[in-house]
Design a protein around this motif. Structure first.
Motif, PDB file in Angstrom:
ATOM      1  N   ASP A   1      18.197  15.716 -52.613  1.00 14.01           N
ATOM      2  CA  ASP A   1      16.857  15.943 -53.582  1.00 14.01           C
ATOM      3  C   ASP A   1      16.464  17.263 -53.063  1.00 14.01           C
ATOM      4  O   ASP A   1      16.090  18.012 -54.105  1.00 14.01           O
ATOM      5  CB  ASP A   1      15.997  15.072 -52.765  1.00 14.01           C
ATOM      6  N   LYS A   2      16.790  17.882 -51.866  1.00 18.34           N
ATOM      7  CA  LYS A   2      16.264  19.161 -51.773  1.00 18.34           C
ATOM      8  C   LYS A   2      17.123  20.384 -52.626  1.00 18.34           C
ATOM      9  O   LYS A   2      16.592  21.313 -53.075  1.00 18.34           O
ATOM     10  CB  LYS A   2      16.478  19.896 -50.334  1.00 18.34           C
ATOM     11  N   ARG A   3      18.475  19.968 -53.032  1.00 15.92           N
ATOM     12  CA  ARG A   3      19.200  20.762 -53.710  1.00 15.92           C
ATOM     13  C   ARG A   3      18.618  20.699 -55.325  1.00 15.92           C
ATOM     14  O   ARG A   3      18.356  21.734 -56.082  1.00 15.92           O
ATOM     15  CB  ARG A   3      20.510  20.359 -53.717  1.00 15.92           C
ATOM     16  N   ILE A   4      18.194  19.505 -55.703  1.00 19.65           N
ATOM     17  CA  ILE A   4      17.703  19.236 -57.228  1.00 19.65           C
ATOM     18  C   ILE A   4      16.338  19.970 -57.196  1.00 19.65           C
ATOM     19  O   ILE A   4      16.188  20.531 -58.163  1.00 19.65           O
ATOM     20  CB  ILE A   4      17.542  17.806 -57.560  1.00 19.65           C
ATOM     21  N   CYS A   5      15.436  19.956 -56.030  1.00 21.24           N
ATOM     22  CA  CYS A   5      14.256  20.352 -56.152  1.00 21.24           C
ATOM     23  C   CYS A   5      14.509  21.994 -56.334  1.00 21.24           C
ATOM     24  O   CYS A   5      13.586  22.625 -57.124  1.00 21.24           O
ATOM     25  CB  CYS A   5      13.417  20.194 -55.083  1.00 21.24           C
ATOM     26  N   ASN A   6      15.259  22.673 -55.550  1.00 23.28           N
ATOM     27  CA  ASN A   6      15.478  24.066 -55.528  1.00 23.28           C
ATOM     28  C   ASN A   6      15.730  24.479 -56.953  1.00 23.28           C
ATOM     29  O   ASN A   6      15.609  25.668 -57.495  1.00 23.28           O
ATOM     30  CB  ASN A   6      16.251  24.291 -54.564  1.00 23.28           C
ATOM     31  N   ARG A   7      16.859  23.650 -57.450  1.00 28.18           N
ATOM     32  CA  ARG A   7      17.396  24.241 -58.898  1.00 28.18           C
ATOM     33  C   ARG A   7      16.456  24.041 -59.642  1.00 28.18           C
ATOM     34  O   ARG A   7      16.397  24.933 -60.598  1.00 28.18           O
ATOM     35  CB  ARG A   7      18.478  23.246 -59.219  1.00 28.18           C
TER      36      ARG A   7
ATOM     37  N   VAL B   1       6.401  22.164 -58.307  1.00 26.73           N
ATOM     38  CA  VAL B   1       7.796  21.771 -59.295  1.00 26.73           C
ATOM     39  C   VAL B   1       7.703  20.250 -59.028  1.00 26.73           C
ATOM     40  O   VAL B   1       8.000  19.753 -60.028  1.00 26.73           O
ATOM     41  CB  VAL B   1       8.733  22.659 -59.050  1.00 26.73           C
ATOM     42  N   MET B   2       7.960  19.967 -57.930  1.00 28.79           N
ATOM     43  CA  MET B   2       8.554  18.544 -57.798  1.00 28.79           C
ATOM     44  C   MET B   2       7.440  17.890 -56.579  1.00 28.79           C
ATOM     45  O   MET B   2       6.921  18.552 -55.701  1.00 28.79           O
ATOM     46  CB  MET B   2       9.785  18.213 -57.364  1.00 28.79           C
ATOM     47  N   ASP B   3       7.292  16.605 -56.751  1.00 32.62           N
ATOM     48  CA  ASP B   3       6.709  15.721 -55.750  1.00 32.62           C
ATOM     49  C   ASP B   3       7.579  15.478 -54.329  1.00 32.62           C
ATOM     50  O   ASP B   3       8.518  14.786 -54.534  1.00 32.62           O
ATOM     51  CB  ASP B   3       6.110  14.540 -56.141  1.00 32.62           C
ATOM     52  N   VAL B   4       7.379  15.912 -53.347  1.00 32.25           N
ATOM     53  CA  VAL B   4       8.053  15.977 -52.145  1.00 32.25           C
ATOM     54  C   VAL B   4       8.468  14.692 -51.516  1.00 32.25           C
ATOM     55  O   VAL B   4       8.931  14.074 -50.781  1.00 32.25           O
ATOM     56  CB  VAL B   4       7.944  16.878 -51.092  1.00 32.25           C
ATOM     57  N   TRP B   5       6.993  13.641 -51.874  1.00 37.44           N
ATOM     58  CA  TRP B   5       6.856  12.436 -51.477  1.00 37.44           C
ATOM     59  C   TRP B   5       7.894  11.444 -52.316  1.00 37.44           C
ATOM     60  O   TRP B   5       8.222  10.169 -51.945  1.00 37.44           O
ATOM     61  CB  TRP B   5       5.710  11.867 -51.619  1.00 37.44           C
ATOM     62  N   GLY B   6       8.664  11.779 -53.268  1.00 38.95           N
ATOM     63  CA  GLY B   6       9.238  11.209 -54.119  1.00 38.95           C
ATOM     64  C   GLY B   6      10.869  11.407 -53.687  1.00 38.95           C
ATOM     65  O   GLY B   6      12.026  10.731 -54.372  1.00 38.95           O
TER      66      GLY B   6
END
Length: 78
Positions: free
Chosen positions: A22-28, A51-56
């Motif tokens: 999830d962290k990889r996708i978020c950084n991309r 950019v993204m919801d970290v709770w997801g």
């Protein structure tokens, strides 16, 4: 490796082992949106939360375990 143990008594709260994917996708997504906004001349996002919801993500964060926890020995194994 039967006797290897973790150094830090912490683990994720939910069912997953880590949030690495999830962290990889978020950084991309963060880098891609920054690139697009830079080309358009707009303000760049400052934090990943914009950019993204970290709770997801897969896990719900980490928790540190104390010695009096009944699962402490099991949690400390690798």
């Amino acid at each position: 490796m039967s006797r290897s143990k973790k150094k830090t008594p912490a683990s994720t709260i939910a069912c997953c082992k880590s949030q690495k994917a999830d962290k990889r996708i978020c950084n991309r997504v963060f880098r891609r949106r920054s690139k697009i906004l830079l080309a358009k001349g707009r303000d760049l996002p400052v934090r990943l939360r914009e950019v993204m919801d970290v709770w997801g993500f897969a896990g719900d964060g980490k928790r540190y375990w104390s010695d009096d926890c009944r699962f402490f020995k099991k949690l400390m194994r690798k």
